[in-house]
Design a protein around this motif. Structure first.
Motif, PDB file in Angstrom:
ATOM      1  N   ALA A   1      52.871  82.965  54.623  1.00 56.00           N
ATOM      2  CA  ALA A   1      51.979  83.327  55.727  1.00 56.00           C
ATOM      3  C   ALA A   1      51.356  84.709  55.654  1.00 56.00           C
ATOM      4  N   HIS A   2      51.481  85.425  54.560  1.00 53.95           N
ATOM      5  CA  HIS A   2      50.773  86.704  54.475  1.00 53.95           C
ATOM      6  C   HIS A   2      49.261  86.471  54.466  1.00 53.95           C
ATOM      7  N   ILE A   3      48.528  87.408  55.057  1.00 49.05           N
ATOM      8  CA  ILE A   3      47.088  87.234  55.226  1.00 49.05           C
ATOM      9  C   ILE A   3      46.359  87.125  53.888  1.00 49.05           C
ATOM     10  N   ASP A   4      46.862  87.752  52.843  1.00 48.34           N
ATOM     11  CA  ASP A   4      46.191  87.613  51.545  1.00 48.34           C
ATOM     12  C   ASP A   4      46.472  86.253  50.905  1.00 48.34           C
ATOM     13  N   HIS A   5      47.180  85.373  51.646  1.00 51.59           N
ATOM     14  CA  HIS A   5      47.410  83.998  51.194  1.00 51.59           C
ATOM     15  C   HIS A   5      46.912  82.949  52.189  1.00 51.59           C
ATOM     16  N   ILE A   6      46.699  83.347  53.454  1.00 49.16           N
ATOM     17  CA  ILE A   6      46.206  82.382  54.454  1.00 49.16           C
ATOM     18  C   ILE A   6      44.980  82.875  55.221  1.00 49.16           C
ATOM     19  N   GLY A   7      44.573  84.105  55.009  1.00 53.25           N
ATOM     20  CA  GLY A   7      43.632  84.770  55.909  1.00 53.25           C
ATOM     21  C   GLY A   7      42.248  84.187  56.022  1.00 53.25           C
ATOM     22  N   LEU A   8      41.837  83.340  55.080  1.00 55.10           N
ATOM     23  CA  LEU A   8      40.504  82.735  55.165  1.00 55.10           C
ATOM     24  C   LEU A   8      40.545  81.261  55.562  1.00 55.10           C
TER      25      LEU A   8
ATOM     26  N   ASP B   1      54.871  78.594  61.957  1.00 55.06           N
ATOM     27  CA  ASP B   1      55.104  79.459  63.114  1.00 55.06           C
ATOM     28  C   ASP B   1      54.446  80.822  62.928  1.00 55.06           C
ATOM     29  N   LEU B   2      54.613  81.400  61.753  1.00 52.93           N
ATOM     30  CA  LEU B   2      54.035  82.718  61.482  1.00 52.93           C
ATOM     31  C   LEU B   2      52.516  82.653  61.369  1.00 52.93           C
ATOM     32  N   ALA B   3      52.011  81.620  60.706  1.00 51.77           N
ATOM     33  CA  ALA B   3      50.558  81.516  60.474  1.00 51.77           C
ATOM     34  C   ALA B   3      49.785  81.465  61.778  1.00 51.77           C
ATOM     35  N   LYS B   4      50.335  80.817  62.777  1.00 50.58           N
ATOM     36  CA  LYS B   4      49.621  80.702  64.049  1.00 50.58           C
ATOM     37  C   LYS B   4      49.389  82.066  64.694  1.00 50.58           C
ATOM     38  N   VAL B   5      50.403  82.931  64.666  1.00 51.28           N
ATOM     39  CA  VAL B   5      50.206  84.258  65.264  1.00 51.28           C
ATOM     40  C   VAL B   5      49.423  85.175  64.330  1.00 51.28           C
ATOM     41  N   MET B   6      49.618  85.015  63.025  1.00 51.65           N
ATOM     42  CA  MET B   6      48.914  85.870  62.061  1.00 51.65           C
ATOM     43  C   MET B   6      47.405  85.628  62.093  1.00 51.65           C
TER      44      MET B   6
END
Length: 467
Positions: free
Chosen positions: A63-70, A91-96
């Motif tokens: 879920a780090h943004i450099d892996h899900i951010g787009l 769970d993390l991706a939803k808040v990130m």
């Protein structure tokens, strides 16, 4: 079958790789945002280099943004297929992603105020909070260690990589032309004997491996002295210099490691009686999510939980949610410790804390993780005498410290241990991604000595056929 590398190719951020089958199916591995690359960052994030509507599946490593951010941009541009990920990553991706969208919108609002004064056309954010919300119905969770048949041609298996909560290596079995090919994408590999998480797991034999290489040229210092290093910085800055210790920290992983270390100092009766602030709404939400997944903790943390029901809490800790409270911290001259996102100091509240602290020698800015060289954190850790923050130049009079032992990425010995479950003779090709090019060249030489003879370092948008 072909693989195309659309991100984290000879650089560390923006992870995106597409596996294309002859029958037209296309599997995107990660959909990360480029971060901390100066003027190149926005153009890189504006153009994927592929058509999102052509994708069949998306598989996420963590879920780090450099892996899900787009992901919100991907969906906004037409992708409507499933997005596979682990339970904790969901769970993390939803808040990130919601937090990332709010940052995009706030940044654009600030930029457009200036553009309006210059009578220039307004710009749009990469995506909005609504775009982020549109991603969530596409999420499909897959447990660790459970082979899952996505369709008649593709099987997915997640194995834990111990990088952050929910992080996983992506292990694919793909059938094409009557043959089965085994492809493993490492995502980011964590460290063995991590402070909080389980060690990376072994993974099935692969024919092709896409491997991160962030620290492919170095060995980390021992994890054990990290607590003592942190205590030294607190003592020196807050007790001796009567200043503020500002710590840029990623909301997921690094913030919780710091809280765990401070909790340990309290249990050992060594924690100085100060105020310790976590100033990041996202970090607060992420900490609560991590608390809800104790199954991901290692045996040492599990044991401690039997005598301390909250290993991230201690005397003097305060969580800061409102902007008003955050601003008040900048106006106060009381010695304290402020942990705030982002980890590279490129965005978020920590940038404001650095701005208000950087000119005063009594303060210390402590870098505790990897920073892109062009990011504010990267420039500070490299010893810059002057930096630009929000378009204004500031002399670096504050002390700048670095604790290198806190990285969540494995060093090359960790990578070798992770690869030790593989018969190198069966690995037809190994691709190095997620690393700086000079580091990858050193790492390639080390891997050759380990028996991996066909190693490629792909460049941005390069397409490579698999035999």
């Amino acid at each position: 079958m072909k693989i195309t590398f659309h991100g984290a190719a000879r650089t560390v951020t923006g992870s995106k790789h597409i596996v294309r089958l002859k029958n037209g199916k296309a599997i995107l591995l990660d959909c990360g945002m480029f971060q901390g690359m100066g003027k190149e960052t926005l153009p890189l994030n504006q153009h994927f280099g592929f058509d999102p509507t052509e994708l069949t599946y998306v598989v996420i490593s963590h879920a780090h943004i450099d892996h899900i951010g787009l992901l919100p941009k991907l969906v906004a541009e037409g992708y409507q297929g499933p997005i596979y990920l682990t339970d904790a990553t969901e769970d993390l991706a939803k808040v990130m992603l919601v937090d990332s969208a709010r940052i995009q919108e706030a940044d654009v609002m600030h930029i457009n105020k200036q553009r309006a004064k210059e009578h220039r056309e307004p710009v749009k954010p990469l995506y909005t909070e609504e775009d982020a919300q549109n991603v969530f119905p596409l999420f499909v969770t897959v447990p660790y260690n459970q082979p899952t048949q996505i369709d008649e041609d593709v099987e997915l298996l997640y194995t834990d990589t111990g990088h952050i909560l929910g992080s996983a290596a992506v292990n694919l079995k793909i059938r094409e032309d009557g043959r089965e090919r085994r492809i493993t994408f490492s995502g980011d590999v964590g460290r063995y004997r991590d402070v909080l998480l389980r060690s990376p797991q072994n993974f099935p034999q692969a024919d092709y491996i896409i491997l991160e290489s962030t620290y492919g040229d170095r060995l980390h210092e021992s994890v054990k002295p990290m607590v003592d290093d942190l205590l030294d910085y607190i003592t020196h800055t807050c007790l001796e210099k009567k200043g503020k210790l500002i710590i840029p920290a990623f909301s997921v992983g690094r913030t919780q490691e710091l809280l765990y270390a401070l909790n340990r100092l309290e249990l050992e009766h060594r924690l100085p009686p100060l105020k310790y602030y976590v100033d990041s709404p996202l970090s607060i939400k992420a900490t609560n999510i991590i608390k809800s997944h104790p199954e991901c903790f290692n045996a040492a943390v599990q044991k401690l939980l039997r005598q301390d029901d909250d290993v991230f809490d201690f005397k003097g800790l305060e969580f800061v949610e409102s902007a008003e409270e955050s601003i008040a911290l900048n106006e106060s001259n009381q010695p304290c410790v402020i942990i705030s996102a982002s980890g590279m100091a490129e965005a978020g509240r920590v940038k404001h804390h650095i701005l208000h602290s950087i000119e005063h020698p009594r303060n210390t800015i402590l870098i505790v993780g990897y920073c892109e060289p062009e990011s504010l954190g990267g420039r500070l850790s490299a010893g810059a005498q002057e930096v630009s923050i929000f378009g204004k130049r500031f002399p670096v009079n504050a002390e700048v410290g670095v604790i290198k032992s806190m990285s969540a990425h494995g060093d090359y010995e960790d990578m070798f241990q992770w690869l030790s479950c593989q018969d190198a003779r069966e690995v037809q090709k190994l691709f190095l991604v997620h690393g700086d090019y000079d580091v990858q060249q050193h790492f390639r030489d080390k891997l050759v000595k380990k028996g991996f003879l066909d190693i490629e370092i792909p460049y941005q948008h390069q397409q490579i056929g698999l035999g």
